[in-house]
Design an enzyme around this catalytic site. Structure first.
Site, PDB file in Angstrom:
ATOM      1  CB  CYS A   1      -0.884  -0.006   1.275  1.00 52.63           C
ATOM      2  SG  CYS A   1      -1.640  -1.583   1.300  1.00 52.63           S
TER       3      CYS A   1
ATOM      4  NE  ARG B   1       4.262   1.754  -1.587  1.00 54.22           N
ATOM      5  CZ  ARG B   1       5.268   1.365  -1.468  1.00 54.22           C
ATOM      6  NH1 ARG B   1       6.502   1.890  -2.197  1.00 54.22           N
ATOM      7  NH2 ARG B   1       5.761   0.577  -0.468  1.00 54.22           N
TER       8      ARG B   1
ATOM      9  CD1 TRP C   1      -2.737  -4.791  -4.912  1.00 49.12           C
ATOM     10  CD2 TRP C   1      -2.183  -6.022  -3.379  1.00 49.12           C
ATOM     11  NE1 TRP C   1      -2.696  -5.863  -5.461  1.00 49.12           N
ATOM     12  CE2 TRP C   1      -2.387  -6.799  -4.381  1.00 49.12           C
ATOM     13  CE3 TRP C   1      -1.810  -6.892  -1.912  1.00 49.12           C
ATOM     14  CZ2 TRP C   1      -2.085  -8.118  -4.375  1.00 49.12           C
ATOM     15  CZ3 TRP C   1      -1.705  -8.220  -1.994  1.00 49.12           C
ATOM     16  CH2 TRP C   1      -1.840  -8.722  -3.372  1.00 49.12           C
TER      17      TRP C   1
ATOM     18  CG  ASN D   1       2.613  -1.220   3.082  1.00 53.62           C
ATOM     19  OD1 ASN D   1       1.829  -2.283   2.662  1.00 53.62           O
ATOM     20  ND2 ASN D   1       3.695  -0.827   2.590  1.00 53.62           N
ATOM     21  N   GLY D   2       1.036  -3.884   4.984  1.00 54.88           N
ATOM     22  CA  GLY D   2       1.497  -5.130   5.309  1.00 54.88           C
ATOM     23  C   GLY D   2       0.392  -6.171   5.788  1.00 54.88           C
TER      24      GLY D   2
ATOM     25  CD  GLU E   1       8.864 -10.243 -18.487  1.00 55.14           C
ATOM     26  OE1 GLU E   1       8.510  -8.900 -18.622  1.00 55.14           O
ATOM     27  OE2 GLU E   1       8.672 -10.665 -17.408  1.00 55.14           O
TER      28      GLU E   1
ATOM     29  CE  LYS F   1       5.946  -6.676 -18.032  1.00 50.52           C
ATOM     30  NZ  LYS F   1       6.488  -7.704 -17.247  1.00 50.52           N
TER      31      LYS F   1
ATOM     32  CD  GLU G   1       2.838  -8.176 -15.307  1.00 52.42           C
ATOM     33  OE1 GLU G   1       2.557  -7.664 -13.933  1.00 52.42           O
ATOM     34  OE2 GLU G   1       3.980  -8.078 -15.555  1.00 52.42           O
TER      35      GLU G   1
ATOM     36  CG  HIS H   1       8.369 -33.908 -22.912  1.00 52.37           C
ATOM     37  ND1 HIS H   1       8.805 -35.292 -23.414  1.00 52.37           N
ATOM     38  CD2 HIS H   1       9.412 -32.934 -23.448  1.00 52.37           C
ATOM     39  CE1 HIS H   1       9.833 -34.984 -23.866  1.00 52.37           C
ATOM     40  NE2 HIS H   1      10.169 -33.841 -24.058  1.00 52.37           N
TER      41      HIS H   1
ATOM     42  CE  LYS I   1       7.130  -0.642 -11.188  1.00 51.35           C
ATOM     43  NZ  LYS I   1       7.122  -1.303 -12.544  1.00 51.35           N
TER      44      LYS I   1
END
Ligand code: AGP
Length: 588
Positions: free
Chosen positions: A2, A28, A71, A97-98, A466, A470, A473, A489, A583
């Site tokens: 947050c 954040r 968040w 925050n946490g 990656e 991208k 998300e 496989h 972020k």
């Protein structure tokens, strides 16, 4: 995860000031926001679910105020769960925050003693615990200390009591920075929210309590309450251009900056990469550690060091590091890769490394972050502020530094500089020669697809991972990256007629095998999208990129970033703030 900001000073329109700071911290967490100011003997509050957007607050001028952008971890995205949280009297307020890992038992205890809860958050237990300690005659400082020592987990809290002309803050791992002003003092989750007011800061360390008053800041030991010296530091680096700079969003701005970032590393990172190469050469076991996108840079690093420097370097997921710590010795080098420098899993992994006597190195973008300050040797990525939640230029910077370091270790730095220079030009040329429009056309063609697969081999296997991240998300398309050799496989069973498949086919030893993998997918109905310096008949769609040798992961990343971007835009999503993300991940 947050964003937190607080002010104590001369009476001012502190509500608007706090809201402005929260806007700068919104990357954040953007599930909800809230601002509280002291209004005589009560707390005036404005909070609600959703993004800040064009919101404004009509709160009275005050000498004390703080705010939070959330968040959500515990409790849904609702107005009631937005921070700040007040006690029953409405005279106490808390932001946090946490994650309070033991909040359930604390809440049960408090409810048994008659406390009424207004939210489903873990946070609210804090304000009721402080209220109880105050009622038992403890000062606000001691009530906050007592309460914080009862919380389990990585947390940062700030407490306001309207009867006191101060804010009290404390933390474990979760970042808090104090801003020292003239007649006013500030506290925030990161420096981006402080530099507008002051560049004199104090980084709050674990087990420290800060008391902010208009004309002083006190630092105390959490456990003993004993005074501690203030270690002032100066934010002497330019936070860089935080504006959109004419771009429609930060993602497109930051993708466009990648050429400059790589060029800067090619021309100016000789000292850093020589020192890093020496650290790696002298270590008995080097471990590249990262989370999410940073973990794919770490994995690429392990391929680069193997093929260029003939050196085995391990790549380890940050969140899995603690389950494999047993290999660490006092001759090991733990090299953390992180944009924010605040990712809790990475900080924890480095604390584990420290405890085992290992050396800690960092490739980190945010100067002054926890990782930057805890590392024995820290290399700034130099990418400038990255505000889009999706990491693009910071990822590319990590790849460039690792490529140059591998060539330096191999004694061929000039080759490293040359391929990076060519990669930088190729990134700029891709955009200036209509590459974005070309990829947009691909997005339009596959726009209806809900599944997409990406394959790569060798150096570009991590690039496939990656690329899938991208696309996932930002567009919420279910994309998955695979090592091409793994297709037969099992995963090839996922394919059906028209399934879009992205194929990275650089001009290296993997090309033949990757093209036959593409043939296998095509024969199962896959729509093959080839990213390569050279066309091949197996490609239904072809996205040309430059041939830059071992720097191929750098030029291959951009078309994948753009594909995610355009799929998101076509679906009407905000590329800078994807749902459910933030972020900097400061919770485990
Ligand atoms: C990348 O686009 C994501 N935002 C995420 O995977 C990120 O890379 C990860 O959380 C690590 O963050 P860091 O680099 O700040 O440590």
């Amino acid at each position: 995860m947050c964003g937190i900001f607080g002010y104590v000073g001369t009476p001012a329109p502190v509500g608007a000031m706090v809201l402005g700071a929260l806007r700068r911290l919104e990357y954040r967490g953007y599930d909800s926001w809230g601002v509280a100011v002291r209004d005589h003997d009560t707390v005036a509050l404005a909070k609600r679910a959703g993004r800040i957007g064009e919101a404004a607050v009509t709160l009275p001028d005050s000498a004390i105020g703080f705010g939070h952008t959330r968040w959500a971890t515990h409790g849904g995205v609702t107005d009631a769960n937005a921070h700040p949280h007040l006690d029953e009297s409405g005279r106490l307020a808390v932001i946090h925050n946490g994650i309070i890992e033991n909040f359930r038992e604390l809440r049960e205890e408090l409810e048994e003693r008659g406390h009424e809860f207004r939210s489903n958050t873990d946070t609210e237990v804090v304000v009721h615990l402080v209220e109880e300690a105050l009622a038992a005659g403890r000062s606000l400082i001691d009530a906050t200390r007592d309460t914080f020592m009862r919380l389990h987990g990585l947390n940062a809290i700030i407490v306001m009591d309207v009867s006191q002309n101060e804010l009290v803050a404390t933390k474990t791992i979760s970042p808090l920075i104090l801003g020292l002003g003239d007649g006013a003092n500030y506290v925030a989750s990161d420096t981006t929210a402080l530099v507008e007011y002051t560049r004199d800061v104090v980084y709050l360390e674990d087990n420290q309590v800060a008391v902010l008053r208009p004309d002083e800041v006190l630092l105390l030991d959490l456990h003993t309450g004993a005074p501690l010296p203030l270690r002032r530091e100066r934010v002497d680096w330019e936070t860089g251009d935080m504006s959109l700079g004419g771009f429609p969003d930060f993602m497109s701005k930051e993708m466009a900056e990648q050429g400059r970032v790589v060029r800067q590393i090619a021309s100016g990172y000789g000292d850093y990469t020589r020192a890093l190469a020496t650290l790696i050469a002298d270590s008995f076991g080097t471990f590249l550690v990262g989370c999410g996108t940073a973990s794919y840079a770490a994995l690429t690093g392990s391929y680069l060091f193997s093929r260029i420097a003939r050196r085995h370097v391990n790549a380890v997921l940050g969140s899995e590091f603690k389950y494999q710590e047993h290999f660490l010795t006092d001759r090991s080098l733990a090299l953390a890769l992180s944009q924010s420098g605040e990712t809790a899993d990475i900080i924890e992994a480095m604390l584990t490394s420290r405890a085992r006597g290992a050396q800690i190195g960092a490739l980190v973008n945010v100067r002054g972050s926890t990782l930057d300050r805890m590392a024995d040797f820290s290399v700034p990525l130099g990418a400038g502020p990255e505000q889009c939640v999706l990491s693009t230029k910071a990822y590319i910077a990590k790849l460039a530094i690792l490529t140059l370091t591998a060539h330096t270790l191999a004694g061929t730095p000039e080759i490293g500089r040359d391929i990076l220079g060519r990669a930088a030009d190729a990134l700029d040329r891709f955009l200036s020669e209509g590459g974005s429009a070309r990829v947009r056309a691909v997005a339009e063609r596959i726009g209806a697809a809900d599944h997409l697969y990406v394959i790569g081999r060798g150096l570009n296997y991590p690039t496939a991972l990656e690329a899938a991240l991208k696309i996932k998300e930002v567009s919420y398309v279910h994309a998955e990256g695979f090592a091409a050799g793994e297709l037969k496989h099992g995963v090839i069973a996922l394919l059906s007629e028209g399934t879009p498949c992205l194929v990275f086919a650089p001009m290296d030893e993997t090309r033949d095998d990757i093209l036959s993998g593409a043939m296998e997918m095509k024969s199962r109905g896959g729509l093959m999208i080839g990213v390569s310096p050279q066309h091949d008949p197996v490609f239904d769609i072809y996205i040309p990129v430059a041939d830059v040798g071992d720097a191929s992961p750098i030029v291959n990343a951009l078309p994948a970033q753009l594909l995610g971007y355009h799929l998101a835009k076509l679906r009407g999503y905000d590329p800078d703030k994807p749902r459910n993300l933030a972020k900097s991940v400061t919770v485990k």
